[in-house]
Each structure stands twice: as C-alpha cells, then as structure tokens.
Design a protein around this motif. Structure first.
Motif, PDB file in Angstrom:
ATOM      1  N   GLN A 139       0.851  -1.186   0.000  1.00 14.11           N
ATOM      2  CA  GLN A 139       0.000   0.000   0.000  1.00 14.11           C
ATOM      3  C   GLN A 139       0.887   1.237   0.000  1.00 14.11           C
ATOM      4  OE1 GLN A 139      -1.479  -2.384   2.588  1.00 14.11           O
ATOM      5  NE2 GLN A 139      -2.551  -3.105   0.776  1.00 14.11           N
ATOM      6  N   MET A 155       5.070   7.954  -4.010  1.00 14.41           N
ATOM      7  CA  MET A 155       6.121   7.092  -3.455  1.00 14.41           C
ATOM      8  C   MET A 155       6.525   6.028  -4.469  1.00 14.41           C
ATOM      9  SD  MET A 155       7.690   6.897  -0.535  1.00 14.41           S
ATOM     10  CE  MET A 155       9.139   5.878  -0.387  1.00 14.41           C
ATOM     11  N   ILE A 210      10.182   5.261  -6.010  1.00 16.64           N
ATOM     12  CA  ILE A 210      10.856   3.959  -5.938  1.00 16.64           C
ATOM     13  C   ILE A 210      11.246   3.513  -7.339  1.00 16.64           C
ATOM     14  CG2 ILE A 210      10.598   1.532  -5.287  1.00 16.64           C
ATOM     15  CD1 ILE A 210       8.760   2.374  -3.043  1.00 16.64           C
ATOM     16  N   ASP A 231      12.545  -5.378  -3.375  1.00 17.26           N
ATOM     17  CA  ASP A 231      13.718  -5.656  -2.548  1.00 17.26           C
ATOM     18  C   ASP A 231      13.785  -7.119  -2.139  1.00 17.26           C
ATOM     19  OD1 ASP A 231      15.242  -3.352  -2.386  1.00 17.26           O
ATOM     20  OD2 ASP A 231      13.815  -2.429  -1.021  1.00 17.26           O
ATOM     21  N   LEU A 259       8.872  -1.778   2.815  1.00 19.00           N
ATOM     22  CA  LEU A 259       7.915  -0.987   2.031  1.00 19.00           C
ATOM     23  C   LEU A 259       6.464  -1.149   2.470  1.00 19.00           C
ATOM     24  CD1 LEU A 259       7.764  -2.462  -1.588  1.00 19.00           C
ATOM     25  CD2 LEU A 259       8.406  -3.729   0.389  1.00 19.00           C
ATOM     26  N   HIS A 260       6.184  -2.184   3.271  1.00 16.38           N
ATOM     27  CA  HIS A 260       4.810  -2.332   3.755  1.00 16.38           C
ATOM     28  C   HIS A 260       4.499  -1.377   4.904  1.00 16.38           C
ATOM     29  CE1 HIS A 260       4.373  -5.778   1.190  1.00 16.38           C
ATOM     30  NE2 HIS A 260       5.531  -6.229   1.649  1.00 16.38           N
ATOM     31  N   ILE A 302       5.736   1.808   5.102  1.00 15.83           N
ATOM     32  CA  ILE A 302       5.953   3.220   4.787  1.00 15.83           C
ATOM     33  C   ILE A 302       4.692   4.060   4.816  1.00 15.83           C
ATOM     34  CG2 ILE A 302       6.703   4.762   2.968  1.00 15.83           C
ATOM     35  CD1 ILE A 302       8.644   2.588   2.154  1.00 15.83           C
ATOM     36  N   SER A 303       3.611   3.545   4.209  1.00 15.85           N
ATOM     37  CA  SER A 303       2.424   4.398   4.110  1.00 15.85           C
ATOM     38  C   SER A 303       1.879   4.711   5.502  1.00 15.85           C
ATOM     39  CB  SER A 303       1.366   3.739   3.235  1.00 15.85           C
ATOM     40  OG  SER A 303       0.974   2.518   3.790  1.00 15.85           O
ATOM     41  N   ALA A 347      13.095   1.021  -0.297  1.00 15.53           N
ATOM     42  CA  ALA A 347      11.901   1.879  -0.265  1.00 15.53           C
ATOM     43  C   ALA A 347      11.899   2.701   1.023  1.00 15.53           C
ATOM     44  CB  ALA A 347      10.644   1.024  -0.374  1.00 15.53           C
TER      45      ALA A 347
END
Lengths: 244, 370
Positions: A110, A115, A119, A158, B24-25, B27-28, B58
């Motif tokens: 999400q 963003m 990335i 990643d 990255l999970h 970040i939001s 990220a």
C-alpha cells in the motif's frame, strides 16, 4: 545459512532424463553460478527452483520452504521474496518500463502513487537507466535496456533472492562488465543472494563465489573456482581451457 | 524486534525514533503518522535508527524524502549499522538527479478528435497501399506459374475449408430448420403450405447460405489469419523472411487469399444442401410435404440463376475476408495486446464488409434483372 537446498532432484522429459539426482546448496549472501554445456538443464533447474516447472522426484528447498509441496499462500509469500530476471527480460509489452516496475509495488504494497514513482525512479537509477526511459514501451528499447529494466522489475520488492537467467548474454562487452559490477554492488549493498545461469567466462570469474557444474545429468563439481582445474570433465577442460 | 515509530516534538526540535525492521509495507503507515507535523515549524530534526536492524531501499527513499522536506533544518542521524548507512548512501546518490514527473498538458477536445480522424485516415491510406501491393504481386503471378505456391494453397484449403466443413454444415442446417419452422406457422394460416419450397429455395440460395458461410468463415479463418501473421510479426519471422528474399506476399498472403477464394463457393454449395435439407425436414414434419414433392417443386419453381448468384458471391466474400484478416495481421504492432485488438477488428470489419458487398450485389442484380 542455506538459502536453497537441492536434494536428489530427478527431471525427465518423457523418457529422456535431464537431471539424475542433483544435489547443491546455495548459501546466504553468495553469488552462485549454474554452469554446464548447452542443453544440460541449467535453465530447467532454475525454472524448477522458481516453481515454473515440476520435477519427478527429490526436493528443492528455497528460503526454508519445500517448493514441491507448498500451499498457495506460502508460494505467494515465496514469490514476493525473490526476483527473477528472464533471458530476454520478459517485460510486459503493453506496459511502459515504469509501469512494469511499478506493477508488483501496486499489487503487493500500500504505497502512494508519488512514493511508487520515486521507488521506480530509484530502481531505474541503480540499474543504470535514465529517468526519460521510464515512459518508453519495451518494443522501443534495445535488448540491453530490456535486461536492465527486467532487473529493475526483479528488484522492485527488494527481494532477498535473485535469479538471473543468462544476465549478460546479448549485451556488448562494456555493458556486460557494467552489469557484473552492478550485480556485485547490489549483493554488497542490499545483502542479496544471487543464483545465475551464465556462459560468460569474464562474468564467471568476476562475479561468482561458487559454482555448480552440471554435466552428463549429474553435478560434476560444486565449489569455488579455485579448485576447478582438478575436475575430470570434458566440459570443464574445454570451457576453462584459457584460464586454467 | 517489535516494529514501532515514535515522534517526539520539543519546541523547535523533532525526534523520529524507529525501531524494528522498516520495509515498504510500513511506509504508508509511517508517512501518515508524520504528515500530522508541519516541517516548517521545526529547526532541528533528529532521526534515531539505532534500533533498526534492516531497512529496504523503499524505506531509505522514505527517509531521504523526510530529510529533503527538512532541508531548512539541522539534521542529526543516529545510526551505527554499516549496511543501513550504505543503503541510505546508495539512495542519496541515485535520487539526487530525480525530478518529480510533470503531468503532460491535457489534450484538448479538438486535438483528440483530430487525432482520431487522422488515425482513421492513415489507416485507410495504409489499406489502400496494402491493396496496391496485393495487386502488383498478383500481376507477377501471371508472368510465371513458378510464383504460384501450390503446396501452401493446398495446406490453406485444408486448414480453412476442409476443417470448416462441419461447422458450416451444422450452422446452415440449423438456419434452414429455424427459417422453415418460423414460416411454416404463418403459411399454415393461409393454407399456402406448398409455397414454403419457393420461399426457402430463393432465400437460402440467394442470400442466406452465402452470408452465413461468410460470417462463419470470417470468425474462423479471418481471425486465424490475423493472429498467425500478427504473431509472426512479433517474433520477427516476417523480417527473417524478407531478409532471406521470401516475399511475405507470395508466401503468406496470396496462398491464403487464393485458397479461400477457391473454397468459398464449395462451402456455400454445402451450406445450400444442408439448409435445404433442414427446411425439408420441417416441411415434412410440420406441413406434411413429402421429400419427393419438395424436391419436385424445388426444381420446377426455383430457377437455377438463384443458385448461381449465391455461388458467384463466394469468391468476392472470400477475397474480402482474407484481405481484411491479413491486412489486420500486418497492422499488429510489437506488443501482445495489439494481436487481440487487431483480431477483433478483423472479424468485425470482415463481417461488415461482407454485408455491404452483399447489399451492393443485391442492387446490381436487381437492376440487371437477374
């Protein structure tokens, strides 16, 4: 720690046996090469590791999970933790380069569009593509750029494990060496484990930590390149002739 | 280690304390938490990463953005992990040249309309060009028999006609059945049972059999031509043929067109038989007209010209279906979606062209008194 364990794998197409009880182990943080003559089943083994192809018997364990008996949810977990670069990039031809790279990010995380765009720009930059290339379609770029874009897509989430199928084939020598340097840099910085199929001698000597040589349906050698001269195999003797 | 992100604001100083792995999970969630604070209100920012064992790229971009939005403030960063510092450094190096993407100017309505019409116009020109090349390579055929590729023609006859016999026969049989069944009820009302033969004979021979056959073939062979040639274009097989001196027109185009033009009249003939057979069954069951009577009347009231008109249309329909299918195949661009798009187009355009052609024939034949 072992990232991949291959135990007694047998593969056969009809009556033709490709692999006869292969065993190998890939350790964390190493760049591991699968070598062998054409048609020995290097790419087949790679495809078996990433669950694209079934095998007859034996077991392959990737990141601690046996790929031959996985539930769908675990398989999805595994797929999010590896990246695969195919020989010709295998970019989605109806999407731009940027959309190709953004696709896993949009599907699995999400993140805000801004963003994701950043990335994508970062991944393009580390593989050596320009920001202006992002809006091009795969049909509009060269083979080398396709590989780089494919690598950027493989790196999008990643991953801890990266599979590369002939990453330097079809690249000019300068780009090929840059690609090797890039792989080494990424391994050091992102702590990747890399498994690659390759035929490129310079790239074998520059990047690989350990290799497995498949010949005559068996693994004839597994280990570092230093002791390769002692291997009694016609393939090894001819392939490494110049370097031995 | 448990993941957490704490923000402490003290007068003009802001402290961001992360712990646990950042990927990255997360970040939001962190972004939302941070958005409650106005960056311009602070002159000092410290980022504490001492409890973070790992962060992915990220997350590093996320931290880079934070630092960027606090560029007016003094920033201190607490981190001893070399891997994390290397990742942050990598991101910094690569993001320096990044400029946010500017939205392209919106296209105005008139520009869009213009573009669409220009596309249609250039598509039309391309079709004319294709036609021109088709006829010039046709001319070469007359200079020597050598240019006719009999083997390919035979292969295409098998592919697009022999294998289509079943579906053409079944479709036309059902059409004959349905037409007869619907009209039988009306005819019975007037006691005009026997006229079903006249009705079926003329409508099937002249119009129904040719058009139904053409529609089935357009769906079956027209789409196949587009998909085959389109995928050959994507895999560069067409380019390979050109460099080896094999003219795609001679190898791919003409055999298909000729094969379809030869076989279409035969398919229409089969369709005629099957549709009449279907009608005959209904006439026998519903209107108690025996097959002997049906055949006898058919040969007396339906002139042979109706049958020949229907057969005559065949090669024209075949030519339209094959050329449109092949033209669409050549129009495929280098992506997979374009195959689907052009295949749909080829079928729709081929059916449309067949119906237009049929209408023109209808007018012409009526005026000629045929």
């Amino acid at each position: 720690m072992a990232m991949i364990k291959v135990r007694d794998v047998v593969t056969a197409f009809g009556n033709r046996i490709i692999h006869d009880k292969l065993n190998l182990t890939v350790k964390k943080g190493e760049i591991y090469g699968l070598l062998g003559p054409s048609g020995c089943g290097k790419t087949t083994l790679l495809r078996e590791m990433v669950m694209l192809q079934p095998f007859q018997s034996g077991s392959i364990e990737v990141l601690g999970k046996k790929v031959e008996s996985l539930r769908e949810r675990e398989a999805q977990w595994l797929r999010r933790h590896w990246g695969v670069l195919f020989q010709f990039g295998a970019l989605f031809s109806s999407l731009t380069i940027a959309e190709n790279i953004a696709l896993p990010l949009q599907e699995y995380a999400q993140l805000s569009p801004a963003m994701i765009e950043e990335i994508v720009a970062f991944k393009l930059s580390i593989v050596g593509l320009k920001q202006s290339d992002a809006s091009l379609y795969p049909s509009e770029i060269s083979g080398g750029m396709k590989k780089k874009a494919g690598l950027a897509r493989a790196l999008a989430m990643d991953p801890t494990l990266l599979f590369l199928d002939e990453p330097t084939s079809g690249l000019d020598p300068i780009s090929a060496r840059e690609f090797d340097a890039l792989i080494l840099k990424l391994r050091d910085m992102l702590g990747l484990t890399v498994v690659m199929v390759t035929h490129d001698l310079s790239s074998i000597y520059d990047t690989l930590d350990r290799v497995a040589i498949i010949d005559e349906k068996k693994i004839v050698y597994e280990g570092s390149l230093d002791d390769i001269a002692s291997v009694q195999s016609e393939f090894v003797q001819t392939f490494f002739k110049e370097r031995l | 280690m448990k993941k957490s992100f704490n923000i402490e604001a003290e007068k003009s100083a802001l402290l961001l304390r992360f712990s646990g792995e950042i990927n990255l999970h997360d970040i939001s969630r962190y972004e939302k938490k941070l958005s409650a604070f106005d960056s311009s209100a602070f002159t000092h920012l410290s980022i504490d990463l001492s409890d973070v064992p790992y962060l992915d790229t990220a997350a590093a971009i996320f931290l880079y953005n934070i630092k960027h939005s606090f560029s007016h403030a003094t920033i201190t960063q607490i981190c001893e992990n070399d891997n994390i510092l290397a990742t942050l450094h990598l991101v910094e190096e690569n993001m320096r040249s990044y400029r946010p993407h500017q939205d392209e100017n919106r296209i105005s309505f008139s520009e869009r309309v213009g573009k669409i019409f220009y596309e249609y116009y250039s598509g039309f020109i391309a079709f004319i060009e294709f036609f021109g090349r088709l006829f010039t390579s046709n001319l070469r055929l007359f200079t020597s028999w050598r240019y006719i590729r009999f083997k390919e023609i035979a292969f295409e006859i098998n592919e697009s006609a022999i294998k289509a016999l079943g579906i053409v026969a079944l479709t036309s049989f059902l059409i004959g059945l349905v037409i007869a069944y619907q009209s039988a009820y009306q005819l019975k009302l007037y006691g005009a049972n026997i006229y079903i033969v006249d009705m079926l004979g003329i409508s099937i021979f002249r119009e129904l059999a040719p058009v139904i056959t053409a529609i089935v073939i357009a769906g079956r062979s027209g789409s196949a031509f587009t998909a085959q040639i389109g995928s050959m274009k994507i895999t560069q097989e067409l380019d390979a043929m050109r460099t080896m001196g094999f003219e795609p027109f001679a190898f791919l185009v003409l055999p298909r067109i000729i094969a379809l033009m030869i076989t279409m009249p035969i398919l229409i003939f089969v369709a005629d038989i099957m549709a009449i057979f279907g009608g005959m069954i209904v006439a026998n069951v519903d209107l108690s007209i025996s097959p002997e009577l049906f055949i006898d009347r058919l040969s007396r009231v339906v002139a042979a010209k109706h049958f020949f008109v229907g057969i005559f249309k065949g090669p024209f329909f075949a030519f339209l279906i094959a050329t449109i299918g092949i033209y669409r195949g050549f129009a495929v661009k280098d992506d997979t979606q374009s195959i689907g798009f052009n295949t749909t187009k080829s079928v729709v355009e081929a059916i449309f062209a067949v119906i237009v052609c049929d209408a023109l024939f209808s007018i012409a034949f009526t005026n000629l008194g045929i």
